[in-house]
Design a protein around this motif. Structure first.
Motif, PDB file in Angstrom:
ATOM      1  N   LEU A  38      -3.787   4.735 -39.032  1.00  0.00           N
ATOM      2  CA  LEU A  38      -4.657   4.907 -37.706  1.00  0.00           C
ATOM      3  C   LEU A  38      -3.746   4.895 -36.615  1.00  0.00           C
ATOM      4  CD1 LEU A  38      -7.519   5.583 -36.570  1.00  0.00           C
ATOM      5  CD2 LEU A  38      -7.417   2.816 -36.036  1.00  0.00           C
ATOM      6  N   LEU A  39      -2.907   3.728 -36.509  1.00  0.00           N
ATOM      7  CA  LEU A  39      -2.046   3.630 -35.297  1.00  0.00           C
ATOM      8  C   LEU A  39      -1.034   4.997 -35.312  1.00  0.00           C
ATOM      9  CD1 LEU A  39      -1.008  -0.084 -35.378  1.00  0.00           C
ATOM     10  CD2 LEU A  39      -2.245   0.886 -33.477  1.00  0.00           C
ATOM     11  N   ARG A  40      -0.567   5.245 -36.428  1.00  0.00           N
ATOM     12  CA  ARG A  40       0.489   6.457 -36.648  1.00  0.00           C
ATOM     13  C   ARG A  40      -0.228   7.792 -36.440  1.00  0.00           C
ATOM     14  NH1 ARG A  40       3.073   9.946 -36.189  1.00  0.00           N
ATOM     15  NH2 ARG A  40       4.723  10.841 -36.988  1.00  0.00           N
ATOM     16  N   VAL A  41      -1.364   7.920 -36.925  1.00  0.00           N
ATOM     17  CA  VAL A  41      -1.714   9.393 -36.712  1.00  0.00           C
ATOM     18  C   VAL A  41      -2.641   9.637 -35.433  1.00  0.00           C
ATOM     19  CG1 VAL A  41      -2.471   9.700 -39.372  1.00  0.00           C
ATOM     20  CG2 VAL A  41      -4.204   8.859 -37.943  1.00  0.00           C
ATOM     21  N   LEU A  42      -2.916   8.626 -34.802  1.00  0.00           N
ATOM     22  CA  LEU A  42      -3.389   8.556 -33.277  1.00  0.00           C
ATOM     23  C   LEU A  42      -2.432   8.149 -32.202  1.00  0.00           C
ATOM     24  CD1 LEU A  42      -7.132   7.424 -33.934  1.00  0.00           C
ATOM     25  CD2 LEU A  42      -6.340   9.697 -33.730  1.00  0.00           C
ATOM     26  N   SER A  43      -1.275   8.150 -32.597  1.00  0.00           N
ATOM     27  CA  SER A  43      -0.039   8.128 -31.689  1.00  0.00           C
ATOM     28  C   SER A  43      -0.298   8.738 -30.380  1.00  0.00           C
ATOM     29  CB  SER A  43       1.467   8.238 -32.146  1.00  0.00           C
ATOM     30  OG  SER A  43       2.249   8.249 -31.269  1.00  0.00           O
ATOM     31  N   PRO A  44      -0.289   7.872 -29.413  1.00  0.00           N
ATOM     32  CA  PRO A  44      -0.470   8.571 -27.630  1.00  0.00           C
ATOM     33  C   PRO A  44       0.843   9.272 -27.366  1.00  0.00           C
ATOM     34  CG  PRO A  44       0.120   6.240 -27.596  1.00  0.00           C
ATOM     35  CD  PRO A  44       0.303   6.417 -28.972  1.00  0.00           C
ATOM     36  N   SER A  45       1.825   9.539 -28.301  1.00  0.00           N
ATOM     37  CA  SER A  45       3.020  10.375 -28.083  1.00  0.00           C
ATOM     38  C   SER A  45       2.748  11.823 -27.831  1.00  0.00           C
ATOM     39  CB  SER A  45       3.930  10.255 -29.191  1.00  0.00           C
ATOM     40  OG  SER A  45       3.511  10.880 -30.296  1.00  0.00           O
ATOM     41  N   ALA A  46       3.575  12.431 -27.002  1.00  0.00           N
ATOM     42  CA  ALA A  46       3.565  13.713 -26.924  1.00  0.00           C
ATOM     43  C   ALA A  46       3.818  14.586 -28.280  1.00  0.00           C
ATOM     44  CB  ALA A  46       4.690  14.329 -25.775  1.00  0.00           C
ATOM     45  N   GLU A  47       4.503  14.031 -29.157  1.00  0.00           N
ATOM     46  CA  GLU A  47       4.853  14.553 -30.485  1.00  0.00           C
ATOM     47  C   GLU A  47       3.566  14.794 -31.075  1.00  0.00           C
ATOM     48  OE1 GLU A  47       6.625  12.882 -34.776  1.00  0.00           O
ATOM     49  OE2 GLU A  47       7.882  12.401 -32.810  1.00  0.00           O
ATOM     50  N   VAL A  48       2.692  13.984 -31.132  1.00  0.00           N
ATOM     51  CA  VAL A  48       1.218  13.956 -31.609  1.00  0.00           C
ATOM     52  C   VAL A  48       0.026  14.590 -30.676  1.00  0.00           C
ATOM     53  CG1 VAL A  48      -0.617  12.608 -32.913  1.00  0.00           C
ATOM     54  CG2 VAL A  48       1.932  11.940 -33.267  1.00  0.00           C
ATOM     55  N   ARG A  49       0.032  14.371 -29.672  1.00  0.00           N
ATOM     56  CA  ARG A  49      -0.945  14.869 -28.518  1.00  0.00           C
ATOM     57  C   ARG A  49      -0.567  16.116 -28.179  1.00  0.00           C
ATOM     58  NH1 ARG A  49      -3.439   9.823 -25.085  1.00  0.00           N
ATOM     59  NH2 ARG A  49      -4.542   8.955 -26.761  1.00  0.00           N
ATOM     60  N   GLY A  50       0.795  16.345 -28.169  1.00  0.00           N
ATOM     61  CA  GLY A  50       1.153  17.606 -27.501  1.00  0.00           C
ATOM     62  C   GLY A  50       1.240  17.457 -25.888  1.00  0.00           C
ATOM     63  N   HIS A  51       1.494  18.481 -25.071  1.00  0.00           N
ATOM     64  CA  HIS A  51       1.523  18.510 -23.695  1.00  0.00           C
ATOM     65  C   HIS A  51       0.436  19.003 -22.876  1.00  0.00           C
ATOM     66  CE1 HIS A  51       5.622  17.049 -23.638  1.00  0.00           C
ATOM     67  NE2 HIS A  51       5.819  17.850 -24.839  1.00  0.00           N
ATOM     68  N   GLY A  52      -0.572  19.305 -23.792  1.00  0.00           N
ATOM     69  CA  GLY A  52      -1.569  19.554 -23.121  1.00  0.00           C
ATOM     70  C   GLY A  52      -2.883  19.936 -23.996  1.00  0.00           C
ATOM     71  N   PRO A  53      -4.102  20.308 -23.705  1.00  0.00           N
ATOM     72  CA  PRO A  53      -4.977  20.723 -24.819  1.00  0.00           C
ATOM     73  C   PRO A  53      -4.817  21.728 -25.539  1.00  0.00           C
ATOM     74  CG  PRO A  53      -6.041  20.325 -22.320  1.00  0.00           C
ATOM     75  CD  PRO A  53      -4.542  20.473 -22.285  1.00  0.00           C
TER      76      PRO A  53
END
Length: 136
Positions: A38-53
């Motif tokens: 869970l921690l890994r798949v929901l990482s708050p990093s830009a690599e996971v979240r991207g830089h925008g919607p």
């Protein structure tokens, strides 16, 4: 009358390597057991979240990921290093609390995203979702 608006802070963080869970005990008395996956798949990093919607990258193949290290970041969070090499997410105390308090909903949302993408938790990340065409 004063109201305390101080967010809960961790009193203890315990890594359970065998069960692959990070246990976080907070100052408000709540304790959460956060699976490494869970921690890994929901990482708050830009690599996971991207830089925008719309730039989020759905994480797959992380069921067996482990935590190799957990480094403090100031007085506000930690930065884990996962066994797949990911180490760019900074998990604030507020974000860890959010993950713990909303864990059931977050898992359900993640599983819905996987179904919508036509992949599973175990689909390797190296296979782009768009190239899953059948071969002749």
């Amino acid at each position: 009358m004063t109201t305390s608006s101080t967010p809960p802070t961790p009193l203890a963080l315990t890594l359970h390597q065998q069960s692959r869970v990070l246990e976080v005990q907070f100052s408000d008395g709540r304790t959460f057991k956060l699976p490494f996956e869970l921690l890994r798949v929901l990482s708050p990093s830009a690599e996971v979240r991207g830089h925008g919607p719309g730039q989020e990258v759905l994480q797959t193949g992380k069921r067996d990921v482990t935590l190799m290290a957990l480094e403090p970041v100031g007085h506000y969070g930690v930065q884990p290093t996962f066994s797949d090499g990911h180490n760019s997410g900074i998990y604030t105390w507020d974000y860890l609390y959010h993950l713990g308090s909303q864990q059931a909903k977050l898992w359900a949302d993640y599983e819905a995203q996987l179904r919508a993408a036509g992949v599973t938790r175990d689909t390797p990340m190296s296979l782009p979702v768009s190239s899953c065409a059948s071969r002749h």
